[in-house]
Design a protein around this motif. Structure first.
Motif, PDB file in Angstrom:
ATOM      1  N   GLY A  81      -5.010  -4.657  -3.687  1.00 41.25           N
ATOM      2  CA  GLY A  81      -6.397  -4.991  -3.993  1.00 41.25           C
ATOM      3  C   GLY A  81      -6.857  -6.243  -3.262  1.00 41.25           C
ATOM      4  N   PRO A 100     -18.606   4.010  -7.146  1.00 40.20           N
ATOM      5  CA  PRO A 100     -17.175   4.333  -7.023  1.00 40.20           C
ATOM      6  C   PRO A 100     -16.319   3.141  -6.571  1.00 40.20           C
ATOM      7  CG  PRO A 100     -18.465   5.392  -5.272  1.00 40.20           C
ATOM      8  CD  PRO A 100     -19.441   4.825  -6.239  1.00 40.20           C
ATOM      9  N   PHE A 101     -16.933   2.144  -5.915  1.00 39.27           N
ATOM     10  CA  PHE A 101     -16.129   1.040  -5.368  1.00 39.27           C
ATOM     11  C   PHE A 101     -16.210  -0.210  -6.235  1.00 39.27           C
ATOM     12  CE2 PHE A 101     -17.820   3.522  -1.679  1.00 39.27           C
ATOM     13  CZ  PHE A 101     -16.675   4.299  -1.530  1.00 39.27           C
ATOM     14  N   GLY A 117     -12.503  -6.204   3.158  1.00 39.33           N
ATOM     15  CA  GLY A 117     -13.891  -5.890   2.826  1.00 39.33           C
ATOM     16  C   GLY A 117     -14.811  -7.060   3.134  1.00 39.33           C
ATOM     17  N   LEU A 118     -14.372  -8.273   2.791  1.00 40.62           N
ATOM     18  CA  LEU A 118     -15.212  -9.450   3.038  1.00 40.62           C
ATOM     19  C   LEU A 118     -15.394  -9.713   4.530  1.00 40.62           C
ATOM     20  CD1 LEU A 118     -13.917 -11.841   0.227  1.00 40.62           C
ATOM     21  CD2 LEU A 118     -16.276 -11.021   0.496  1.00 40.62           C
ATOM     22  N   THR A 136     -15.291  11.755  -2.459  1.00 38.11           N
ATOM     23  CA  THR A 136     -15.732  10.385  -2.149  1.00 38.11           C
ATOM     24  C   THR A 136     -14.663   9.642  -1.361  1.00 38.11           C
ATOM     25  OG1 THR A 136     -17.035  10.318  -4.186  1.00 38.11           O
ATOM     26  CG2 THR A 136     -16.560   8.207  -3.133  1.00 38.11           C
ATOM     27  N   LYS A 154     -14.435  -1.558  -8.578  1.00 35.47           N
ATOM     28  CA  LYS A 154     -13.289  -2.446  -8.745  1.00 35.47           C
ATOM     29  C   LYS A 154     -13.082  -3.315  -7.495  1.00 35.47           C
ATOM     30  CE  LYS A 154      -8.518  -2.612 -10.061  1.00 35.47           C
ATOM     31  NZ  LYS A 154      -7.251  -1.908 -10.316  1.00 35.47           N
ATOM     32  N   HIS A 155     -13.242  -2.698  -6.348  1.00 41.56           N
ATOM     33  CA  HIS A 155     -13.095  -3.411  -5.079  1.00 41.56           C
ATOM     34  C   HIS A 155     -14.165  -4.498  -4.938  1.00 41.56           C
ATOM     35  CE1 HIS A 155     -12.800  -4.168  -0.809  1.00 41.56           C
ATOM     36  NE2 HIS A 155     -13.974  -3.637  -0.582  1.00 41.56           N
ATOM     37  N   ILE A 156     -15.375  -4.162  -5.294  1.00 38.21           N
ATOM     38  CA  ILE A 156     -16.473  -5.128  -5.203  1.00 38.21           C
ATOM     39  C   ILE A 156     -16.244  -6.273  -6.191  1.00 38.21           C
ATOM     40  CG2 ILE A 156     -18.980  -5.431  -5.510  1.00 38.21           C
ATOM     41  CD1 ILE A 156     -19.201  -2.426  -4.572  1.00 38.21           C
ATOM     42  N   MET A 211     -13.837  -8.682  -4.614  1.00 38.74           N
ATOM     43  CA  MET A 211     -14.481  -9.523  -3.591  1.00 38.74           C
ATOM     44  C   MET A 211     -15.333 -10.598  -4.248  1.00 38.74           C
ATOM     45  SD  MET A 211     -15.553  -7.051  -0.417  1.00 38.74           S
ATOM     46  CE  MET A 211     -16.650  -5.998  -1.341  1.00 38.74           C
ATOM     47  N   VAL A 231     -12.661   0.733   3.876  1.00 39.85           N
ATOM     48  CA  VAL A 231     -11.931  -0.170   2.977  1.00 39.85           C
ATOM     49  C   VAL A 231     -12.127   0.238   1.513  1.00 39.85           C
ATOM     50  CG1 VAL A 231     -11.804  -2.542   2.104  1.00 39.85           C
ATOM     51  CG2 VAL A 231     -11.929  -2.129   4.560  1.00 39.85           C
ATOM     52  N   LEU A 239     -22.808  -6.765  -2.406  1.00 37.86           N
ATOM     53  CA  LEU A 239     -22.861  -5.503  -3.138  1.00 37.86           C
ATOM     54  C   LEU A 239     -22.742  -5.738  -4.643  1.00 37.86           C
ATOM     55  CD1 LEU A 239     -20.384  -3.700  -0.748  1.00 37.86           C
ATOM     56  CD2 LEU A 239     -22.849  -3.267  -0.910  1.00 37.86           C
ATOM     57  N   GLN A 282      -6.137   3.345  -6.146  1.00 34.61           N
ATOM     58  CA  GLN A 282      -6.241   3.268  -7.607  1.00 34.61           C
ATOM     59  C   GLN A 282      -6.271   4.642  -8.268  1.00 34.61           C
ATOM     60  OE1 GLN A 282      -9.817   0.859  -7.388  1.00 34.61           O
ATOM     61  NE2 GLN A 282     -10.979   2.259  -8.657  1.00 34.61           N
ATOM     62  N   MET A 342       0.860  -1.196   0.000  1.00 34.91           N
ATOM     63  CA  MET A 342       0.000   0.000   0.000  1.00 34.91           C
ATOM     64  C   MET A 342       0.892   1.241   0.000  1.00 34.91           C
ATOM     65  SD  MET A 342      -3.498  -1.087   0.966  1.00 34.91           S
ATOM     66  CE  MET A 342      -4.132  -2.549   1.757  1.00 34.91           C
ATOM     67  N   GLN A 376      -9.212   1.608  -1.201  1.00 35.47           N
ATOM     68  CA  GLN A 376      -9.015   1.056  -2.545  1.00 35.47           C
ATOM     69  C   GLN A 376      -9.092   2.168  -3.598  1.00 35.47           C
ATOM     70  OE1 GLN A 376      -8.464  -2.134  -3.865  1.00 35.47           O
ATOM     71  NE2 GLN A 376      -8.482  -1.201  -5.906  1.00 35.47           N
ATOM     72  N   LEU A 377     -10.090   3.032  -3.434  1.00 31.10           N
ATOM     73  CA  LEU A 377     -10.274   4.137  -4.386  1.00 31.10           C
ATOM     74  C   LEU A 377      -9.075   5.086  -4.333  1.00 31.10           C
ATOM     75  CD1 LEU A 377     -12.383   5.114  -6.401  1.00 31.10           C
ATOM     76  CD2 LEU A 377     -13.454   6.437  -4.584  1.00 31.10           C
ATOM     77  N   GLY A 417     -16.244  -0.978   6.317  1.00 28.70           N
ATOM     78  CA  GLY A 417     -16.139  -1.924   5.208  1.00 28.70           C
ATOM     79  C   GLY A 417     -16.062  -1.320   3.821  1.00 28.70           C
ATOM     80  N   SER A 418     -16.615  -2.070   2.887  1.00 23.04           N
ATOM     81  CA  SER A 418     -16.434  -1.799   1.455  1.00 23.04           C
ATOM     82  C   SER A 418     -17.101  -0.517   0.984  1.00 23.04           C
ATOM     83  CB  SER A 418     -16.991  -2.968   0.653  1.00 23.04           C
ATOM     84  OG  SER A 418     -16.260  -4.120   0.963  1.00 23.04           O
ATOM     85  N   LEU A 458      -7.264  -5.623   0.516  1.00 22.31           N
ATOM     86  CA  LEU A 458      -8.505  -4.876   0.762  1.00 22.31           C
ATOM     87  C   LEU A 458      -9.751  -5.711   0.448  1.00 22.31           C
ATOM     88  CD1 LEU A 458      -7.290  -1.424  -0.559  1.00 22.31           C
ATOM     89  CD2 LEU A 458      -7.843  -2.003   1.821  1.00 22.31           C
TER      90      LEU A 458
END
Lengths: 298, 298
Positions: free
Chosen positions: B112, B28-29, B119-120, A179, B31-33, B36, A158, B23, A166, A92, A162-163, A153-154, B115
């Motif tokens: 990634g 906005p999230f 997130g999970l 955001t 890529k993260h979702i 997961m 978290v 989710l 990236q 990170m 991530q945002l 969380g997501s 995270l």
């Protein structure tokens, strides 16, 4: 009221409770517990747990309410600490220094630091859900648990991290920056305040006002963090200064310049205090905290 | 009863629910979702959620009970998936292959993947604590939340993984191996069963028997995992075979040899089934699951 005394008194209450609640460094998991304790007790202003307790004070200034909320307050600090440990990892932000001390992975290795973070996050929910710690109804405890999971969380911390990652070295618009701030930092700060309020039995009107206060405090907090990263020294920060620019991160000063950024921080603090109009003197700590957060800019 | 049909029916119930609860890949999230969801839907036998639902069936075979427990069942799979993502990281086991597919960090990078795991884990507690999902009392929900946090955390899965890693390439005694197995794998398996039982309203005697069943199933599960790592091919496993030996990990076959290890797995399975004596035919799925787990050795 003297906010410095208040902060000091709550900080020591929280640290004493963290030590009492946290696992002891013994048994087969000694090394892992040592890694968690290292970062948990490596300093820090304990802003999130204090916001939680101060929000409870604004509703009901009873010692018992504070005692009942201490597990929640400590859980919030565990979550904050886990996020710092993971953010500092080589994969990170790759930071070596945090609060003037070596970061977790420098001492315990990458695997040890990932697991210390994982352990602290799990421990946070253990604390909140433990009916043996503090005297809250199951409903309140559950609602706090849900709110904390959502904020951490997501869709909150978290996802924001991530945002943030990236978006490094990319030109992002201001909406994306907002955001990132709201999710990465703001969500847990607002949630800290709401947890304390729910635990103390706030009504809908009070909750709404405190949410408004929280959102503004969270915003101010992040703007000031951006500002300090650009203007303070590594020594003053206890972590590597200029790290945002180095990582090609968008920040408030990058969008608005230093002076305008400071104005925006002040406006957010003023809005936070304005949101507290319906509260009496019991919200003075929250008012003091808002001013205290702003005072870091000078 | 036909255990294969039962497993298939529950697996599809769980996967449909995971898709519904999880989710969506938007906003906005996104890529993260996506990261997961990638690991969550990369296959897997869904043993933990099925154990949860089967334990509930053993107490009360009602469709509504199953529906109410689905968020908990999905949460258990989220936690299992997060642990696989983190275990596979370069800083841990450095695995490229899982369930025949690229591991999370290969596709989404180390940050990634860390995270996605974080997130999970957070999402799991979000699911359990969400009073809008499933109809469980706040007390049951809270007790499940606490038990899951304990099993997943520093005294369970996370602590076990740390102990596992720090024992690599070292000569450890059998007690340490047993502690690693119990904490790293056994804790979450027993907890999956207990969650289902608590959700379905089990009494103390039933809970005690199911805990005994869970401890034995967890033991069998890990012994067989050790066995398969030593005897099966990468193709059969869908993950790199011989990984334990390569990482210098102590295993059952290393202590006892292949044949004796298989006997120990059988004994654990038999003990699991014996623990179910007080249950009627409604525990047949749990009995079938025990035999199914053993059948993987042949």
């Amino acid at each position: 009221m003297n906010i410095k005394n208040y902060l000091e008194q709550k900080r020591s209450l929280v640290e004493e409770a963290m030590d009492r609640f946290m696992l002891e460094e013994s048994g087969p998991f000694k090394k892992h517990i040592e890694a968690m304790r290292y970062s948990l007790f490596a300093g820090g202003k304990r802003i999130r747990p204090i916001l939680c307790l101060a929000a409870a004070d604004s509703i009901c200034a009873q010692e018992r309410t504070q005692e009942n909320l201490l597990p929640v307050a400590c859980a919030l600090e565990c979550i904050h600490t886990y996020s710092l440990i993971h953010d500092d990892l080589p994969a990170m932000d790759d930071d070596q220094l945090r609060r003037g001390k070596a970061t977790n992975h420098v001492l315990y290795g990458e695997a040890g630091a990932i697991l210390a973070g994982d352990g602290l996050l799990s421990w946070a929910f253990d604390l909140i859900a433990d009916r043996g710690k503090g005297n809250l109804t199951a409903e309140k405890r559950l609602d706090i648990c849900h709110m904390v999971a959502r904020a951490a969380g997501s869709l909150g911390m978290v996802g924001g991290q991530q945002l943030d990652i990236q978006s490094e070295n990319k030109e992002i618009d201001f909406d994306t920056l907002a955001t990132i701030h709201r999710s990465k930092t703001g969500a847990l700060i607002t949630c800290s305040i709401m947890s304390g309020a729910i635990g103390a039995g706030a009504n809908a009107k009070q909750l709404h006002a405190l949410e408004e206060y929280g959102n503004n405090i969270g915003l101010a907090f992040q703007i000031i963090d951006d500002l300090l990263d650009a203007t303070a020294t590594t020594e003053e920060l206890g972590k590597t200064a200029g790290s945002d620019a180095e990582h090609g991160k968008a920040t408030y000063p990058l969008f608005f310049g230093i002076d305008k950024t400071r104005e925006k921080a002040k406006a957010a603090v003023d809005n936070a205090i304005k949101a507290l109009t319906l509260f009496d003197h019991r919200a003075d700590p929250l008012r003091g905290l808002a001013n205290y957060i702003y005072s870091r800019t000078n």
